[in-house]
Design an enzyme around this catalytic site. Structure first.
Site, mmCIF file in Angstrom:
data_model
loop_
_atom_site.group_PDB
_atom_site.id
_atom_site.type_symbol
_atom_site.label_atom_id
_atom_site.label_comp_id
_atom_site.label_asym_id
_atom_site.label_seq_id
_atom_site.Cartn_x
_atom_site.Cartn_y
_atom_site.Cartn_z
ATOM 1 C CE LYS A 149 0.845 6.103 1.537
ATOM 2 N NZ LYS A 149 -0.400 6.732 1.409
ATOM 3 C CB CYS A 150 5.137 1.175 -4.702
ATOM 4 S SG CYS A 150 5.605 -0.192 -6.126
ATOM 5 C CB SER A 151 6.028 -4.347 -2.196
ATOM 6 O OG SER A 151 5.490 -4.751 -3.435
ATOM 7 N NE ARG A 172 8.035 -1.196 0.874
ATOM 8 C CZ ARG A 172 6.684 -1.418 0.687
ATOM 9 N NH1 ARG A 172 5.857 -0.449 0.574
ATOM 10 N NH2 ARG A 172 6.315 -2.765 0.929
#
Length: 113
Positions: free
Chosen positions: A10-12, A15
């Protein structure tokens, strides 16, 4: 080269770090630490290898940080809180044969590729 990323999908930033590793042709082992959790010894080794402290690795913007009153906590208390609440650990951590880095900012991962 092989790498392990301690990843929160969920963490950009997490990612982006994963994409950087994949784009570099690295064989990546993805550890979803929010579901797998941490052991205290695992965190101690990760932080030592990255050259940081528990204070450096705690997510100070996480609401739970304030709720648990961790601003004045020592490293032992922070480690206990991180084991109990994995969301308190900054992300992503990346480990390669060249070293361990907290990929925040993501460019820090370049040092160990």
């Amino acid at each position: 080269m092989d790498a392990t990323i301690y990843h929160n999908p969920k963490c950009s930033t997490s990612r982006k770090a994963l994409a950087k590793l994949e784009d570099a042709g690295v064989e990546v082992t993805v550890v979803k630490y929010l579901t797998e959790g941490w052991s205290r010894s695992q965190l101690e080794k990760l932080f030592a290898d990255a050259g940081i402290t528990a204070r450096d690795a705690v997510r100070k913007r996480e609401a739970l940080y304030k709720e648990l009153g961790l601003a004045d906590a020592d490293d032992d208390a922070l480690l206990d809180a991180m084991v109990e609440h994995p969301v308190l650990v900054e992300r992503p951590f990346v480990v390669t044969p060249k070293g361990t880095r907290l990929g925040r900012p993501v460019e820090g991962v370049d040092e160990i590729l």
